[in-house]
Design a protein around this motif. Structure first.
Motif, mmCIF file in Angstrom:
data_model
loop_
_atom_site.group_PDB
_atom_site.id
_atom_site.type_symbol
_atom_site.label_atom_id
_atom_site.label_comp_id
_atom_site.label_asym_id
_atom_site.label_seq_id
_atom_site.Cartn_x
_atom_site.Cartn_y
_atom_site.Cartn_z
ATOM 1 N N GLY A 6 3.580 108.928 7.954
ATOM 2 C CA GLY A 6 2.779 108.128 8.588
ATOM 3 C C GLY A 6 3.673 107.065 9.287
ATOM 4 N N TYR A 7 3.080 105.645 9.927
ATOM 5 C CA TYR A 7 3.796 104.832 10.778
ATOM 6 C C TYR A 7 3.741 103.761 10.065
ATOM 7 N N ASP A 8 4.280 102.688 10.213
ATOM 8 C CA ASP A 8 4.514 101.157 9.853
ATOM 9 C C ASP A 8 4.670 100.285 11.043
ATOM 10 N N LEU A 9 3.532 100.147 12.052
ATOM 11 C CA LEU A 9 3.948 99.393 13.217
ATOM 12 C C LEU A 9 4.248 97.954 12.962
ATOM 13 N N ASP A 10 3.592 97.260 11.992
ATOM 14 C CA ASP A 10 4.003 95.864 11.877
ATOM 15 C C ASP A 10 5.026 95.721 10.946
ATOM 16 N N ARG A 11 5.953 96.780 10.351
ATOM 17 C CA ARG A 11 7.222 96.970 9.649
ATOM 18 C C ARG A 11 6.863 95.854 8.386
ATOM 19 N N ASP A 12 5.938 96.098 7.454
ATOM 20 C CA ASP A 12 5.541 95.341 6.476
ATOM 21 C C ASP A 12 5.992 96.214 5.389
ATOM 22 N N GLY A 13 6.460 97.373 5.414
ATOM 23 C CA GLY A 13 7.038 98.186 4.326
ATOM 24 C C GLY A 13 5.694 98.708 3.967
ATOM 25 N N ILE A 14 4.474 98.954 4.584
ATOM 26 C CA ILE A 14 3.160 99.626 3.755
ATOM 27 C C ILE A 14 2.834 100.606 5.044
ATOM 28 N N GLY A 15 2.564 101.589 4.987
ATOM 29 C CA GLY A 15 1.924 102.448 5.962
ATOM 30 C C GLY A 15 0.751 102.317 6.504
ATOM 31 N N ASP A 16 0.585 102.385 7.752
ATOM 32 C CA ASP A 16 -0.633 102.021 8.224
ATOM 33 C C ASP A 16 -1.818 103.045 8.292
ATOM 34 N N VAL A 17 -1.294 104.236 7.766
ATOM 35 C CA VAL A 17 -2.487 105.072 7.461
ATOM 36 C C VAL A 17 -2.621 105.941 6.028
ATOM 37 N N PRO A 18 -3.490 106.042 5.163
ATOM 38 C CA PRO A 18 -3.406 106.632 4.106
ATOM 39 C C PRO A 18 -2.449 107.925 3.796
ATOM 40 N N PHE A 19 -2.297 107.996 2.601
ATOM 41 C CA PHE A 19 -1.339 109.403 2.307
ATOM 42 C C PHE A 19 -2.297 110.040 1.345
ATOM 43 N N ALA A 20 -2.404 111.533 1.517
ATOM 44 C CA ALA A 20 -3.162 112.191 0.700
ATOM 45 C C ALA A 20 -2.107 113.108 -0.204
ATOM 46 N N PRO A 21 -1.725 112.710 -1.524
ATOM 47 C CA PRO A 21 -0.718 113.329 -1.896
ATOM 48 C C PRO A 21 -0.645 114.723 -2.788
ATOM 49 N N VAL A 22 -2.143 115.116 -2.813
ATOM 50 C CA VAL A 22 -2.578 116.672 -3.081
ATOM 51 C C VAL A 22 -2.403 117.574 -2.224
ATOM 52 N N ARG A 23 -1.261 118.564 -2.064
ATOM 53 C CA ARG A 23 -1.141 119.670 -1.295
ATOM 54 C C ARG A 23 -2.498 120.647 -1.522
ATOM 55 N N LEU A 24 -2.730 121.239 -0.328
ATOM 56 C CA LEU A 24 -3.815 122.232 -0.453
ATOM 57 C C LEU A 24 -3.127 123.568 -1.245
ATOM 58 N N PHE A 25 -2.051 123.656 -1.098
ATOM 59 C CA PHE A 25 -1.508 124.773 -1.649
ATOM 60 C C PHE A 25 -1.257 124.604 -3.283
ATOM 61 N N ALA A 26 -1.223 123.453 -3.863
ATOM 62 C CA ALA A 26 -1.448 123.003 -5.139
ATOM 63 C C ALA A 26 -2.776 123.434 -5.712
ATOM 64 N N LEU A 27 -3.837 123.481 -4.848
ATOM 65 C CA LEU A 27 -5.163 123.748 -5.290
ATOM 66 C C LEU A 27 -5.156 125.526 -5.454
ATOM 67 N N VAL A 28 -4.361 126.036 -4.714
ATOM 68 C CA VAL A 28 -4.280 127.444 -4.697
ATOM 69 C C VAL A 28 -3.828 127.851 -5.899
ATOM 70 N N VAL A 29 -2.459 127.256 -6.425
ATOM 71 C CA VAL A 29 -1.768 127.593 -7.590
ATOM 72 C C VAL A 29 -2.456 127.396 -8.588
ATOM 73 N N GLU A 30 -3.553 126.295 -8.595
ATOM 74 C CA GLU A 30 -4.133 126.077 -9.909
ATOM 75 C C GLU A 30 -5.315 126.992 -10.148
#
Length: 418
Positions: free
Chosen positions: A348-372
């Motif tokens: 993602g991007y950080d337009l105001d450069r405050d060190g926090i991304g401007d869009v959320p992050f989804a850390p669970v990969r779809l392939f991780a569900l397949v492996v489960e």
């Protein structure tokens, strides 16, 4: 717990041996000394005596200490259980054992043999000893305020059924376990029904089951320990208010191995630890309201696995880098909070450069569900198919579990363990 072997193995000479005259006396044992056997000196020594054990190998019945005293070994003092018995039993308060080597208790299906066993004792100190090829190395049973420090403990390296625990504590209070090196046992360190225990600066590696195993042990702290290449790193189970800080969980590898398991544990802290190269770094099951803050998860298979039964936990200010999967789960819903973590897969991007991304992050990969669902599919991890699944996940995020870091960091936090 099993009682020691029959009284025939116990040297009971207190009534027959002459007692050394004054409290605080120094009693020497060994070649050329008044006493040739440690058991004779222990039976004769008064309250508070210091027993100095000279260089020799001592093979004698189990030694029982029933008065406060200090046993100190000179270099080369070696106590051999001859494969038949517990070597030293402490049944008194204020006993110190240091500088001795304990070897060869043998194993038994009838009694739990130990190099050193303290039972119903207060303020014992066991420091600077070496224990080799003992079933249980150091066993504490119904003790209070004992300290086990700077011992070197080497088990036989057998399987879980062939050996006991390196440092074993049962129904005890206010223990301090510090600076020990433990390997080749079933569990390196084992706490069951222990309250207010402190575990610092120990190294537990190459143990068959766990480096450290907690059961029903509350208000305990462990910090600055290393748990390396064990069957599993650490299991903390059926406990509450446990603090885990500045530990290293490293290379605990296997088909069901993890660096740290939290199961049925509540109101606890996991801060500033390092999870490096484990099959699973941290695994939570039936764990609630725990704080997982400022840790580093690097080069693991799964950095973190959080089952649906783990609820109300907070994950913040952690660093995830180089893991095959950062987060795994068995549920499409999320019952914990992720916020302010650093993810090396975040694009993602950080337009105001405050060190926090401007869009959320989804850390669970779809392939991780397949492996489960199909663990054998893990062989496809580096394939183009997985790349396509990652693209589908970004295009249609609704198909992935509802796990989101709403404020992902674009720079790793300095306070996270490095």
């Amino acid at each position: 717990m099993h009682t020691p072997r029959a009284a025939g193995l116990v040297l009971l000479l207190a009534s027959a041996a002459p007692v050394v005259a004054q409290e605080g006396a120094v009693v020497r044992v060994g070649p050329g000394s008044r006493y040739a056997r440690i058991g004779e000196a222990v039976a004769a020594a008064p309250h508070g005596a210091r027993i100095v054990i000279g260089a020799a190998t001592y093979r004698e019945p189990m030694i029982v200490v029933r008065r406060p005293m200090t046993l100190v070994g000179e270099p080369g003092a070696r106590l051999d259980g001859e494969g038949a018995r517990t070597i030293l039993l402490i049944e008194a308060d204020d006993v110190t054992v240091e500088g001795l080597t304990f070897v060869n208790t043998g194993s038994s299906q009838v009694d739990e043999r130990a190099g050193i066993r303290a039972r119903n004792a207060r303020a014992c100190t066991i420091r600077g000893n070496r224990l080799e090829a003992t079933a249980f190395a150091i066993s504490l049973e119904r003790t209070v305020g004992c300290r086990v420090s700077d011992n070197t403990i080497r088990g036989t390296g057998g399987g879980q059924m062939e050996t006991g625990n390196g440092i074993h504590a049962w129904y005890s209070d206010s223990l301090t376990i510090t600076g020990n090196a433990v390997s080749g046992h079933r569990d390196g360190i084992y706490f069951e029904f222990v309250t207010a225990g402190q575990i610092h600066r120990n190294v537990a590696e190459r143990n068959a089951r766990y480096g450290l195993h907690f059961m029903f042990s509350h208000d305990c702290t462990y910090d600055t320990n290393t748990f390396r290449a064990n069957g599993n790193g650490v299991a903390v189970m059926y406990s509450h208010t446990v603090t885990m800080t500045a530990n290293t969980f490293e290379k605990n590898i296997g088909s069901a191995a993890y660096g740290l398991l939290l199961k049925d544990i509540d109101e606890s802290q996991v801060r500033g630890n390092r999870f490096l190269g484990n099959s699973v770094g941290l695994y939570l099951e039936d764990a609630g309201r725990n704080q997982v803050i400022g840790n580093r998860f690097a080069a693991n298979g799964w950095g973190l696995k959080v089952l649906a039964s783990a609820q109300g936990n907070v994950f913040s200010d952690n660093v995830f880098e180089g893991n095959a999967f950062d987060v795994g789960t068995n549920s499409r819903s999320n019952y914990s909070t992720f916020r302010g973590n650093y993810w090396d897969r975040y694009t993602g991007y950080d337009l105001d450069r405050d060190g926090i991304g401007d869009v959320p992050f989804a850390p669970v990969r779809l392939f991780a569900l397949v492996v489960e669902q199909s663990p054998a599919s893990l062989v496809l991890l580096r394939s183009m198919l997985v790349d396509l699944l990652d693209l589908a996940e970004r295009a249609l995020p609704a198909i992935a579990p509802d796990v989101r870091d709403e404020a992902p960091r674009t720079r790793a936090p300095q306070e996270a363990a490095r």
